[in-house]
Enzyme design. Structure first.
Site, short mmCIF file in Angstrom:
data_model
loop_
_atom_site.label_atom_id
_atom_site.label_comp_id
_atom_site.label_asym_id
_atom_site.label_seq_id
_atom_site.Cartn_x
_atom_site.Cartn_y
_atom_site.Cartn_z
N GLY A 1 0.69 -1.16 0.06
CA GLY A 1 -0.01 0.10 0.09
C GLY A 1 0.83 1.15 0.10
N SER A 2 0.22 2.29 0.58
CA SER A 2 0.66 3.70 0.44
C SER A 2 2.02 3.94 1.05
CB SER A 2 -0.24 4.44 1.03
OG SER A 2 0.19 5.95 1.10
N THR A 3 2.57 4.99 -0.04
CA THR A 3 3.94 5.30 0.41
C THR A 3 3.92 6.34 1.65
OG1 THR A 3 3.65 7.03 -1.19
CG2 THR A 3 4.71 4.91 -2.08
N TYR B 1 -8.84 2.14 0.61
CA TYR B 1 -8.70 3.00 1.63
C TYR B 1 -9.92 3.57 2.19
CZ TYR B 1 -3.71 3.00 0.51
OH TYR B 1 -2.48 2.46 0.23
#
Lengths: 129, 392
Positions: free
Chosen positions: A56-58, B365
């Site tokens: 997932g996100s950086t 998300y």
């Protein structure tokens, strides 16, 4: 039990081992102010957090840094597959990070143990209860 | 790690503590990943700039780099912040505006280009084989897979460190030996191809190795949706796309083959909304002008949105500046257009019963944050759903 590890970020660690046999996106899956892993609703503050690797996100690096800022950081982390987001976060937050061999997480599984690592050593010790 | 004389001087603090700290983050991360040298980057893209994501710890870190004299040494763009830069969105919560302004002020004064978008390739399409240091997982996947450039999935602070030094470590996807596809993923069913968000989630959740995808859509609009979803739910930084990824920038050593059926991706689609309030969302990743105008045409011909239905569209600041007439017209129809931000990096002002979107990344998300039921479809499906035509 003594287990050789690859030390990615060195430091002392003595903490209860918590194995999470999955990948973690620190952004989204971790609440840095509370120090919880949302997907399982468990505390990760003060534990030796073993998981497979990042996803997932950086933004994940900042979440690891924020865990430290709020004093809710794991005592150390163990991953099977290291990647830049987690390594950078651990460097910034000064959280010891070790790479373990594949299969280690399954072997240890849900056994209760305390993990000990001394700075400069290339192994960890697990003291099972 | 081998360092040139200049790099050593940077690391030793001769260029100030900010450059030394940035260099140390790059060198230590590089060493952990087995790098033996650093390389110059052509473009850094800094993620992790939204206050609602990085909060005070991140704000103070970025501010300290600016106050310490950090300045861009290479062309650098920045990811979306947590406020709507058009100032007119009703759905994006603006209560962090002051905090975000502190971050933005630091980034701009360090010399970064304030594009506030997750599609930096819109502003500067990378060249084949070029070294980049990009944060923003979806942009990383597009740079490697579509443009044939090379960047690792840099954490936000790591891309920032590259912006301040001009270097990154030579490891991971910079090394051609690591750009090897091992699993052939065959997309036969047009329904799978028609829902790139769901295909991307499946890819991220089910395939760990670098895949070679045969039969996915070829248009950039669909590809960026698919790549964003696979980068969010897994950690794909390179997905070799047959007929798209430039030859010579990957190799293949296929050891496995899977065919994706409709049944495989169905579990990621969620539930089609029946009653209740609906938020339709398009623009994750941000839209190119031509994508925005196509949605504009579809909305304008349908007219005012029904009650309890909202459509949120997120675009780069520059697209807003070019098309503000269209944005104003959309607003009169009940469509909320936000510039330089998105709900993944901000907070929404109200809750909805259903989220309908074409973005697997947004689902990954937002379904955790909003606690809304979600439905993943294609672009037209989102528009049809908010107008009560059935998502189709």
């Amino acid at each position: 039990m003594r287990e050789r590890v690859r030390v990615l970020v060195d430091g002392d660690c003595r903490a209860p081992l918590r194995v999470y046999n999955d990948y973690i996106s620190f952004f989204g899956e971790v609440d840095p102010a509370a120090g919880t892993l949302r997907s399982v609703g468990e505390q990760i503050a003060g534990v030796a957090l073993a998981f497979r690797g990042g996803r997932g996100s950086t933004v994940g690096s900042y979440v690891i840094y924020a865990l430290k800022y709020y004093g809710r950081e794991p005592s150390c982390m163990l991953v099977e597959e290291p990647e830049p987001i987690i390594i950078t976060g651990c460097i910034m937050a000064d959280i010891p990070l070790f790479q373990v061999r594949k299969g280690f997480l399954e072997e240890v599984g849900s056994k209760r143990a305390v993990l000990v690592h001394e700075k400069g050593r290339d192994y960890i010790e697990l003291h099972f209860e | 790690m081998y360092l040139t004389r200049e790099q050593e001087r940077m690391l030793n603090g001769e260029f100030g503590w900010v450059v030394a700290k940035a260099m140390s983050i790059i060198v230590k991360t590089g060493e952990a990943l087995g790098a033996t040298k650093l390389v110059e980057v052509a473009h850094a893209h800094v993620s992790g700039v939204s206050y609602s994501n990085i909060l005070d710890p991140g704000l103070e870190f970025i501010r300290s780099l600016f106050l310490g004299g950090g300045r861009a040494r290479v062309y650098t763009t920045v990811n979306p912040g947590c406020v709507d830069y058009s100032g007119l969105s009703e759905l994006i919560d603006g209560s962090y505006a002051r905090k975000q302004a502190v971050i933005d002020d630091s980034l701009i004064k360090m010399g970064f280009k304030p594009v506030f978008t997750c599609i930096p390739y819109y502003h500067r399409p990378p060249a084949q084989g070029e070294f980049l240091a990009w944060g923003e997982s979806s942009a990383v996947a597009v740079a490697n897979s579509v443009f044939g450039a090379s960047t690792n999935r840099e954490g936000g602070p790591l891309a920032l460190a590259s912006a301040l030094t001009g270097f990154t470590y030579y490891a991971g996807l910079h090394d051609p030996g690591n750009r090897v596809a091992r699993v052939l993923v065959y997309v036969k069913d047009p329904r799978v191809r028609g829902n790139p968000g769901a295909l991307g989630l499946w890819l991220g959740c089910r395939v760990r190795e670098i895949p070679l995808v045969r039969g996915a859509g070829q248009g950039l609009a669909d590809l960026k949706i698919m790549l964003a979803a696979s980068a969010a739910s897994g950690s794909h930084a390179l997905v070799v796309l047959e007929g798209v990824t430039p030859r010579g920038f990957y190799s293949t050593d296929l050891v496995d083959k899977v065919e994706v059926e409709w049944g495989d991706v169905e579990e990621y689609i969620g539930t089609e909304p029946g009653g209740g309030s609906i938020l339709g969302y398009l623009g994750c990743p941000h839209l190119y002008p031509w994508e925005f105008l196509e949605i504009y045409r579809q909305v304008v011909k349908r007219g005012v949105l029904p009650r309890d239905r909202r459509l949120l569209i997120t675009i780069p600041v520059e697209v807003y500046e070019r098309h503000y007439i269209e944005v104003l017209r959309l607003r009169r129809l009940g469509v909320d257009v936000a510039a330089g931000t998105c709900p993944v990096v901000s907070r929404l002002t109200r809750v909805f019963d259903h989220l309908v979107t074409n973005s697997g990344k947004a689902v990954f998300y937002l379904s955790k944050q909003l606690k809304a039921k979600y439905y993943l479809t294609n672009t037209l499906g989102v528009i049809r759903a908010v107008y009560g035509e059935g998502a189709g």
